[in-house]
Scaffold this active site. Structure first.
Site, mmCIF file in Angstrom:
data_model
loop_
_atom_site.group_PDB
_atom_site.id
_atom_site.type_symbol
_atom_site.label_atom_id
_atom_site.label_comp_id
_atom_site.label_asym_id
_atom_site.label_seq_id
_atom_site.Cartn_x
_atom_site.Cartn_y
_atom_site.Cartn_z
ATOM 1 N N CYS A 68 39.585 64.402 15.574
ATOM 2 C CA CYS A 68 40.413 63.332 14.995
ATOM 3 C C CYS A 68 40.812 62.251 15.993
ATOM 4 C CB CYS A 68 41.644 63.940 14.352
ATOM 5 S SG CYS A 68 41.233 64.942 12.925
ATOM 6 N N LYS A 77 38.018 59.871 17.542
ATOM 7 C CA LYS A 77 37.326 59.013 16.572
ATOM 8 C C LYS A 77 38.301 58.084 15.847
ATOM 9 C CE LYS A 77 37.040 61.667 12.258
ATOM 10 N NZ LYS A 77 38.007 60.899 11.476
HETATM 11 P P1 NAD Z 1 34.130 68.806 8.691
HETATM 12 O O1 NAD Z 1 33.041 68.117 9.404
HETATM 13 O O2 NAD Z 1 34.704 70.077 9.216
HETATM 14 O O3 NAD Z 1 33.680 69.100 7.178
HETATM 15 C C1 NAD Z 1 33.039 68.163 6.357
HETATM 16 C C2 NAD Z 1 32.312 68.944 5.253
HETATM 17 O O4 NAD Z 1 31.812 68.009 4.296
HETATM 18 C C3 NAD Z 1 31.117 69.748 5.739
HETATM 19 O O5 NAD Z 1 31.219 71.077 5.288
HETATM 20 C C4 NAD Z 1 29.910 69.028 5.117
HETATM 21 O O6 NAD Z 1 28.833 69.902 4.824
HETATM 22 C C5 NAD Z 1 30.541 68.474 3.858
HETATM 23 N N1 NAD Z 1 29.803 67.339 3.257
HETATM 24 C C6 NAD Z 1 29.149 66.315 3.853
HETATM 25 N N2 NAD Z 1 28.615 65.492 2.930
HETATM 26 C C7 NAD Z 1 28.958 65.990 1.715
HETATM 27 C C8 NAD Z 1 28.738 65.573 0.377
HETATM 28 N N3 NAD Z 1 28.039 64.462 0.087
HETATM 29 N N4 NAD Z 1 29.257 66.327 -0.618
HETATM 30 C C9 NAD Z 1 29.970 67.441 -0.335
HETATM 31 N N5 NAD Z 1 30.201 67.900 0.906
HETATM 32 C C10 NAD Z 1 29.709 67.172 1.924
HETATM 33 O O7 NAD Z 1 35.288 67.711 8.542
HETATM 34 P P2 NAD Z 1 36.868 67.937 8.585
HETATM 35 O O8 NAD Z 1 37.309 68.245 9.969
HETATM 36 O O9 NAD Z 1 37.278 68.808 7.462
HETATM 37 O O10 NAD Z 1 37.360 66.444 8.273
HETATM 38 C C11 NAD Z 1 37.197 65.860 7.005
HETATM 39 C C12 NAD Z 1 37.979 64.566 6.984
HETATM 40 O O11 NAD Z 1 39.379 64.823 7.136
HETATM 41 C C13 NAD Z 1 37.625 63.594 8.118
HETATM 42 O O12 NAD Z 1 37.727 62.288 7.647
HETATM 43 C C14 NAD Z 1 38.702 63.856 9.149
HETATM 44 O O13 NAD Z 1 38.934 62.759 9.975
HETATM 45 C C15 NAD Z 1 39.908 64.142 8.282
HETATM 46 N N6 NAD Z 1 40.925 64.978 8.893
HETATM 47 C C16 NAD Z 1 40.569 66.022 9.683
HETATM 48 C C17 NAD Z 1 41.554 66.818 10.248
HETATM 49 C C18 NAD Z 1 41.195 67.971 11.143
HETATM 50 O O14 NAD Z 1 42.088 68.458 11.850
HETATM 51 N N7 NAD Z 1 39.954 68.431 11.158
HETATM 52 C C19 NAD Z 1 42.919 66.553 9.999
HETATM 53 C C20 NAD Z 1 43.245 65.493 9.152
HETATM 54 C C21 NAD Z 1 42.236 64.707 8.610
#
Ligand code: NAD
Length: 444
Positions: A267, A270
């Site tokens: 996070c 990026k």
């Molecule tokens: P991640 O990379 O762990 O997971 C993303 C998932 O989306 C993967 O399992 C992938 O296979 C799936 N995916 C990709 N394309 C897809 C599609 N077309 N349809 C369905 N599934 C699909 O990501 P994350 O860490 O969970 O983060 C997700 C979002 O939340 C990001 O924007 C991130 O910035 C935000 N976020 C993350 C956190 C954190 O601590 N990780 C906290 C707050 C916000």
């Protein structure tokens, strides 16, 4: 309520499990079929405290299901969460490819009224793009009628305490000007809003910016204290004493002013980059954020400089025991972890790494195959065997009070580089270690 979540990463999976835990009927969709199969069997592909327990109980009572079928998933939810990744593209902007792919799929399948929720961290204006994309796809198809609102509901969970953060959120930001969508979201979040009012409703753009502003101010605090730590190093002061001195001021506080080897994870790096880029695109120069990022990139090299200077630049064949690989404790997430930057620098200088992490071994093995320069060890003690120095990269609890006698016995020399300041320099002196840390005088 019926809820669909697209994307079962850290955010989507935890959010889905928590919503199912309070009784909502949840369908989670991912394009990764292997993940869908594993999750359907109750296997959790990430390490997050408490997640497996609530997931298994919701699988048993039928409150959660996993699928890769867009038709089924879109038809199921009254609320459709988009929780896919938004990684940086080559110029630092958030790559909206995955978000817009989901929007297209929703557009093809949507029927009746749905609230589409941007849960992913997305640049200001993304709700408009998602609305546009869904609308365009609907207008190209014939037959079913559909109406929808697209809202912003950014996620503030912290990896390592994600389940607790979702169960007990500090605030729930809802960015919308649609009363209908707001009512749906209030009903959805009612179980989390019992103790006191946590829902803050605002326009979509402000909600989108709130998420970036939150991460950027936390990153700023970290880069600020790291700058002070480097200054303390140069001036012969002790940054931990400074930290105590400033943290006692309630306007500053103790949180997020731990000096170290820089922030990592999926996070902060990026999101800081993406906000810089968003601003650049409208001709706005973000001076503070650029400095925050620059300091962080430099901070990831500070420990290498200390190691290199200790060995007078001769690191060929030297062996380093790494304790900690994940970017912070209580997670297996290695994205942008400072350990990766240090490992690469040591390898480039001809050194070997023997590493141990309580949870990130599998993830490390996935990223780097074991080789002559990387040995992944089954315990923290095994990593020490024959190493020239111990290097602390992540402040896991079970590294905090180790058996120092044993460390001395196993290392070739009693030498510690502590990138997280978890040991007391006075104790290190008594134990007979040479000890280098961040922003504190070294012990020889
Ligand atoms: P991640 O990379 O762990 O997971 C993303 C998932 O989306 C993967 O399992 C992938 O296979 C799936 N995916 C990709 N394309 C897809 C599609 N077309 N349809 C369905 N599934 C699909 O990501 P994350 O860490 O969970 O983060 C997700 C979002 O939340 C990001 O924007 C991130 O910035 C935000 N976020 C993350 C956190 C954190 O601590 N990780 C906290 C707050 C916000």
């Amino acid at each position: 309520m019926k809820v669909t979540i697209f994307g079962t990463g850290y955010v989507g999976l935890v959010q889905g499990a928590v919503l199912a835990d309070v009784g909502h009927e949840v369908v989670c969709l991912d394009i990764d079929q292997n993940k869908v199969d594993r999750l359907s069997r109750g296997e959790v592909p990430i390490y997050e405290p408490g997640l497996e327990e609530i997931l298994k109980s919701s699988l048993l009572n039928g409150n959660i299901r996993f699928t890769s079928d867009y038709g089924l998933a879109t038809a199921h939810g009254d609320v459709l969460f988009i929780a896919v990744g938004t990684p940086p593209d080559e110029n630092g902007s958030a790559d909206l490819k995955y978000v817009l792919d989901v929007a297209s799929s929703i557009g093809q399948e949507i029927d009746g009224y749905k609230v589409v929720v941007n849960k992913s961290t997305v640049p200001v204006g993304t709700a408009d793009k998602v609305r546009q994309r869904i609308g365009d796809i609907i207008s190209q198809r014939s037959g079913k009628t559909a109406s929808f609102d697209v809202i912003s509901n950014p996620e503030f969970l912290k990896e390592g305490s994600a389940v607790n953060d979702c169960l007990r959120p500090d605030r729930i930001i809802i960015g919308t000007d649609s009363e209908r969508a707001e009512d749906v979201m209030r009903e959805l979040y009612a179980p989390f809003n019992r103790n006191h009012e946590k829902i803050i409703v605002m326009d979509t753009r402000s909600a989108e910016l709130t998420k970036y502003a939150a991460n950027c101010i936390l990153a700023t605090k970290i880069s600020f204290i790291n700058e002070i730590a480097n200054l303390a190093d140069a001036l012969g002061a002790d940054v931990e004493k400074v930290r105590n001195g400033i943290g006692s001021d309630p306007r500053i506080g103790y949180e997020f002013i731990y000096p170290g080897v820089g922030y990592g994870g999926s996070c902060f790096p990026k999101d800081v980059q993406a906000l810089i880029k968003t601003a650049e695109d409208i001709g706005f120069d973000t001076k503070v954020l650029k400095a925050v990022e620059e300091r962080n990139n430099l901070q990831k090299t500070v420990l290498f400089d200390k190691i290199s200077s200790h060995f007078s630049g001769d690191l060929k064949g030297k062996v380093f025991a790494f304790w900690g690989l994940s970017f912070k404790p209580n997670t297996d997430d290695m994205r942008e972890a400072p350990s990766r930057v240090l490992m690469k620098a040591l390898w480039d200088a001809g050194a070997v790494v023997k590493a141990y992490d309580p949870e990130a071994m599998q993830e490390t093995r996935r990223i780097y195959a074991e080789s002559t320069v990387l040995e992944l060890c089954a315990s923290k003690e095994l990593a020490l065997e024959g190493a020239d120095a111990l290097v602390i990269l992540t402040e896991w609890k079970n590294f905090r009070a180790p058996n120092f006698e044993l460390i001395k016995k196993k290392l070739r020399t009693p030498l510690i580089f502590d990138g997280r300041n978890i040991y007391d320099p006075g104790s290190m002196l008594r134990e007979g270690f040479v000890y280098h840390s961040i922003g504190r005088p070294s012990i020889f």
